[in-house]
Design an enzyme around this catalytic site. Structure first.
Site, PDB file in Angstrom:
ATOM      1  N   ALA A   8     -29.252  -7.408   6.390  1.00  0.00           N
ATOM      2  CA  ALA A   8     -29.070  -7.531   7.844  1.00  0.00           C
ATOM      3  C   ALA A   8     -27.878  -8.326   8.034  1.00  0.00           C
ATOM      4  O   ALA A   8     -28.076  -9.365   8.666  1.00  0.00           O
ATOM      5  CB  ALA A   8     -30.103  -7.661   8.777  1.00  0.00           C
ATOM      6  N   GLY A  12     -26.184  -4.098   9.247  1.00  0.00           N
ATOM      7  CA  GLY A  12     -27.547  -4.260   9.269  1.00  0.00           C
ATOM      8  C   GLY A  12     -28.170  -4.971  10.580  1.00  0.00           C
ATOM      9  O   GLY A  12     -28.897  -4.834  11.330  1.00  0.00           O
ATOM     10  N   LYS A 205     -15.234  10.284   5.015  1.00  0.00           N
ATOM     11  CA  LYS A 205     -15.268   8.919   5.002  1.00  0.00           C
ATOM     12  C   LYS A 205     -14.612   8.050   3.713  1.00  0.00           C
ATOM     13  O   LYS A 205     -13.862   7.277   3.880  1.00  0.00           O
ATOM     14  CB  LYS A 205     -16.722   8.271   5.289  1.00  0.00           C
ATOM     15  CG  LYS A 205     -16.857   6.815   5.258  1.00  0.00           C
ATOM     16  CD  LYS A 205     -17.014   6.312   6.647  1.00  0.00           C
ATOM     17  CE  LYS A 205     -16.435   4.867   6.468  1.00  0.00           C
ATOM     18  NZ  LYS A 205     -17.574   3.669   6.284  1.00  0.00           N
ATOM     19  N   GLU A 286     -16.070  -3.810  -3.294  1.00  0.00           N
ATOM     20  CA  GLU A 286     -16.887  -2.689  -3.594  1.00  0.00           C
ATOM     21  C   GLU A 286     -16.049  -1.663  -4.397  1.00  0.00           C
ATOM     22  O   GLU A 286     -15.901  -0.584  -3.922  1.00  0.00           O
ATOM     23  CB  GLU A 286     -17.540  -1.968  -2.223  1.00  0.00           C
ATOM     24  CG  GLU A 286     -18.705  -2.682  -1.722  1.00  0.00           C
ATOM     25  CD  GLU A 286     -19.128  -2.029  -0.367  1.00  0.00           C
ATOM     26  OE1 GLU A 286     -20.322  -1.579  -0.412  1.00  0.00           O
ATOM     27  OE2 GLU A 286     -18.309  -1.726   0.441  1.00  0.00           O
TER      28      GLU A 286
HETATM   29  N1  LIG Z   1     -18.800  -3.732   8.203  1.00  0.00           N
HETATM   30  C1  LIG Z   1     -18.520  -2.747   8.492  1.00  0.00           C
HETATM   31  O1  LIG Z   1     -17.686  -2.690   9.437  1.00  0.00           O
HETATM   32  C2  LIG Z   1     -18.907  -1.554   7.831  1.00  0.00           C
HETATM   33  C3  LIG Z   1     -19.564  -1.468   6.647  1.00  0.00           C
HETATM   34  N2  LIG Z   1     -19.978  -0.380   6.042  1.00  0.00           N
HETATM   35  C4  LIG Z   1     -20.770  -0.269   4.581  1.00  0.00           C
HETATM   36  O2  LIG Z   1     -22.149  -0.812   4.936  1.00  0.00           O
HETATM   37  C5  LIG Z   1     -22.631  -1.520   3.790  1.00  0.00           C
HETATM   38  C6  LIG Z   1     -23.055  -2.974   4.311  1.00  0.00           C
HETATM   39  O3  LIG Z   1     -21.678  -3.555   4.712  1.00  0.00           O
HETATM   40  P1  LIG Z   1     -21.767  -5.188   5.545  1.00  0.00           P
HETATM   41  O4  LIG Z   1     -22.689  -4.862   6.914  1.00  0.00           O
HETATM   42  O5  LIG Z   1     -20.314  -5.337   6.067  1.00  0.00           O
HETATM   43  O6  LIG Z   1     -22.141  -6.152   4.501  1.00  0.00           O
HETATM   44  P2  LIG Z   1     -22.506  -7.563   4.688  1.00  0.00           P
HETATM   45  O7  LIG Z   1     -22.200  -8.374   3.531  1.00  0.00           O
HETATM   46  O8  LIG Z   1     -22.063  -8.092   6.078  1.00  0.00           O
HETATM   47  O9  LIG Z   1     -24.115  -7.513   4.751  1.00  0.00           O
HETATM   48  C7  LIG Z   1     -25.195  -7.506   3.796  1.00  0.00           C
HETATM   49  C8  LIG Z   1     -25.902  -8.635   4.097  1.00  0.00           C
HETATM   50  O10 LIG Z   1     -27.016  -8.437   3.037  1.00  0.00           O
HETATM   51  C9  LIG Z   1     -27.270  -9.873   2.524  1.00  0.00           C
HETATM   52  N3  LIG Z   1     -27.929  -9.743   1.189  1.00  0.00           N
HETATM   53  C10 LIG Z   1     -27.366  -9.399   0.072  1.00  0.00           C
HETATM   54  N4  LIG Z   1     -28.211  -9.583  -1.153  1.00  0.00           N
HETATM   55  C11 LIG Z   1     -29.430  -9.777  -0.604  1.00  0.00           C
HETATM   56  C12 LIG Z   1     -30.735 -10.066  -0.896  1.00  0.00           C
HETATM   57  N5  LIG Z   1     -30.798 -10.033  -2.110  1.00  0.00           N
HETATM   58  N6  LIG Z   1     -31.603 -10.441  -0.149  1.00  0.00           N
HETATM   59  C13 LIG Z   1     -31.288 -10.432   1.156  1.00  0.00           C
HETATM   60  N7  LIG Z   1     -30.234 -10.405   1.675  1.00  0.00           N
HETATM   61  C14 LIG Z   1     -29.077 -10.250   1.143  1.00  0.00           C
HETATM   62  C15 LIG Z   1     -25.825 -10.492   2.446  1.00  0.00           C
HETATM   63  O11 LIG Z   1     -25.993 -11.970   2.458  1.00  0.00           O
HETATM   64  P3  LIG Z   1     -24.755 -12.515   1.796  1.00  0.00           P
HETATM   65  O12 LIG Z   1     -23.886 -12.799   2.942  1.00  0.00           O
HETATM   66  O13 LIG Z   1     -25.397 -13.926   1.424  1.00  0.00           O
HETATM   67  O14 LIG Z   1     -24.196 -11.866   0.725  1.00  0.00           O
HETATM   68  C16 LIG Z   1     -25.365  -9.914   3.949  1.00  0.00           C
HETATM   69  O15 LIG Z   1     -25.829 -10.673   4.999  1.00  0.00           O
HETATM   70  C17 LIG Z   1     -21.431  -1.756   2.651  1.00  0.00           C
HETATM   71  O16 LIG Z   1     -21.867  -0.600   2.024  1.00  0.00           O
HETATM   72  C18 LIG Z   1     -20.189  -1.413   3.559  1.00  0.00           C
HETATM   73  O17 LIG Z   1     -19.099  -0.950   2.795  1.00  0.00           O
HETATM   74  C19 LIG Z   1     -19.675   0.657   6.310  1.00  0.00           C
HETATM   75  C20 LIG Z   1     -18.923   0.963   7.287  1.00  0.00           C
HETATM   76  C21 LIG Z   1     -18.345  -0.221   8.101  1.00  0.00           C
HETATM   77  C1  LIG Z   2     -10.706   1.310   5.824  1.00  0.00           C
HETATM   78  C2  LIG Z   2     -11.774   1.902   6.760  1.00  0.00           C
HETATM   79  C3  LIG Z   2     -11.484   1.357   8.174  1.00  0.00           C
HETATM   80  C4  LIG Z   2     -12.192   3.255   6.703  1.00  0.00           C
HETATM   81  O1  LIG Z   2     -11.291   3.979   5.983  1.00  0.00           O
HETATM   82  C5  LIG Z   2     -13.175   1.003   6.241  1.00  0.00           C
HETATM   83  O2  LIG Z   2     -14.159   1.519   6.355  1.00  0.00           O
HETATM   84  C6  LIG Z   2     -13.199  -0.289   5.596  1.00  0.00           C
HETATM   85  O3  LIG Z   2     -12.385  -1.282   6.253  1.00  0.00           O
HETATM   86  O4  LIG Z   2     -13.739  -0.546   4.892  1.00  0.00           O
END
Ligand SMILES: NC(=O)C1=CN([C@@H]2O[C@H](COP(=O)(O)OP(=O)(O)OC[C@H]3O[C@@H](n4cnc5c(N)ncnc54)[C@H](OP(=O)(O)O)[C@@H]3O)[C@@H](O)[C@H]2O)C=CC1
Ligand SMILES: CC(C)(CO)C(=O)C(=O)O
Length: 326
Positions: A8, A12, A205, A286
């Protein structure tokens, strides 16, 4: 309906607040100072328009505290999932659905796709088949995440834009489990259409993440700049055309063309992609899920990927020299 959001952070946390606000039975798995802050003060969401909401959430770093779930929505970074497959076991019962809300080529891509490649495993996103063997692909419901969000301080998520989480069964059916989750997310104010051809959306995407993300990490340019500079636009176009040939060989239909997708990237404006943000903040990038996976798919369908190979080699070395990639 019991829903657990595993990981989260930005995405999340955004989903978690929206579901909790709507009265859903939702719990969150997080860790470290972010978990500590949300346990002491609740989880704060700052919405697109600036409105702030704080909700009290059930959260833990120990899945055993949360019990068996109907849905586990995985919103970890792609490389964080394989190592925690075993840790997720207490959340999984015979009827648990795992929703894969992770960017890139999903590990279940060839499950129920039909044809010559049915059942193909992808080492770049599922090393050692950890997820395929540990979760089992029948549990999976696909998801394409469109919103953008950021954790700006422990316990505080800033939502930047978008609220669509497209859902889709690997076999394209409109299942009861997909429809039920779609309704739960809709009740929380999120858009969650159930798509018959989710793989088409995954590729549209992915086109952007495959190209814009590593180019931004290599150049430190924002999207508006890298999509309009003639040189980097040509690199993005080259990568995307190679990806299109691969995807079409796998049966994907693109609803738009490459130029329109790049123009869409430019229109996002002065955005630093998530890969550039990860590099700047010293977090693992990633690369395998967004770029290496497409190279691997190219090998599956015998499509050469010279531009993708070049950019992948450069961004891997960039990440390695920063100590962020093994
Ligand atoms: N953020 C965005 O705008 C977007 C993200 N995505 C995709 O969504 C996915 C999530 O991204 P995002 O929300 O940015 O990622 P984040 O790093 O913000 O969130 C993941 C969370 O999971 C925690 N975590 C990692 N490992 C564990 C574990 N073993 N136990 C408990 N918690 C854990 C992390 O903690 P810690 O920080 O300590 O590692 C972090 O708080 C990715 O695949 C991303 O590419 C897609 C579209 C947009
Ligand atoms: C680049 C973008 C906005 C989508 O293509 C994105 O999802 C990211 O920053 O990871």
């Amino acid at each position: 309906m019991k829903i657990c959001v595993f990981g989260a952070g930005a995405i999340g946390g955004y989903m978690g607040v929206k579901l909790a606000q709507a009265g859903a039975d939702v719990s969150l798995v997080a860790r470290g100072p972010h978990l500590a802050a949300m346990k002491s003060n609740g989880l704060k969401l700052i919405e697109e328009g600036g409105e702030e909401t704080v909700v009290s959430v059930t959260a833990s770093d120990n899945p055993a505290d949360l019990g068996v779930q109907d849905y586990i929505i995985v919103t970890l970074k792609a490389h964080s999932v394989p190592p925690i497959v075993d840790k997720m076991a207490p959340l999984i019962g015979p009827n648990t659905t795992i929703v894969s809300g992770v960017n890139g080529v999903p590990w279940w891509y060839f499950h129920k796709i039909g044809g010559a490649h049915e059942g193909t495993r992808l080492e770049s996103v599922d090393p050692g088949n950890a997820q395929w063997d540990g979760f089992g692909p029948d549990r999976v419901l696909g998801c394409v995440v469109y919103p953008a969000a950021e954790v700006i301080a422990p316990g505080v998520v800033k939502h930047i834009e978008g609220n669509r989480f497209s859902l889709g069964e690997p076999d394209g059916s409109k299942s009861e489990r997909a429809t039920a989750l779609s309704q739960a997310l809709s009740s929380a104010g999120l858009k969650a259409p159930v798509r018959p051809r989710l793989r088409d959306e995954i590729w549209v995407k992915l086109w952007g993440n495959l190209s814009f993300n590593p180019i931004s990490a290599l150049t430190h340019a924002t999207l508006d700049v890298l999509c309009t500079d003639p040189g980097t636009r040509a690199v993005a176009r080259g990568m995307m055309l190679e990806a299109q040939e691969i995807a079409e060989a796998l049966g994907v239909k693109f609803p738009i063309d490459v130029e329109r997708r790049i123009d869409g990237g430019a229109a996002v404006g002065a955005h630093r992609t998530s890969m550039l943000q990860d590099l700047d903040q010293g977090r693992p990038m990633e690369i395998d899920a967004l770029v290496g996976s497409v190279q691997e798919l190219g090998r599956v369908v015998n499509v050469p990927t010279p531009t993708i190979d070049t950019v992948l080699a450069l961004v891997q070395l960039r990440a390695r020299t920063a100590g962020l990639y093994a």
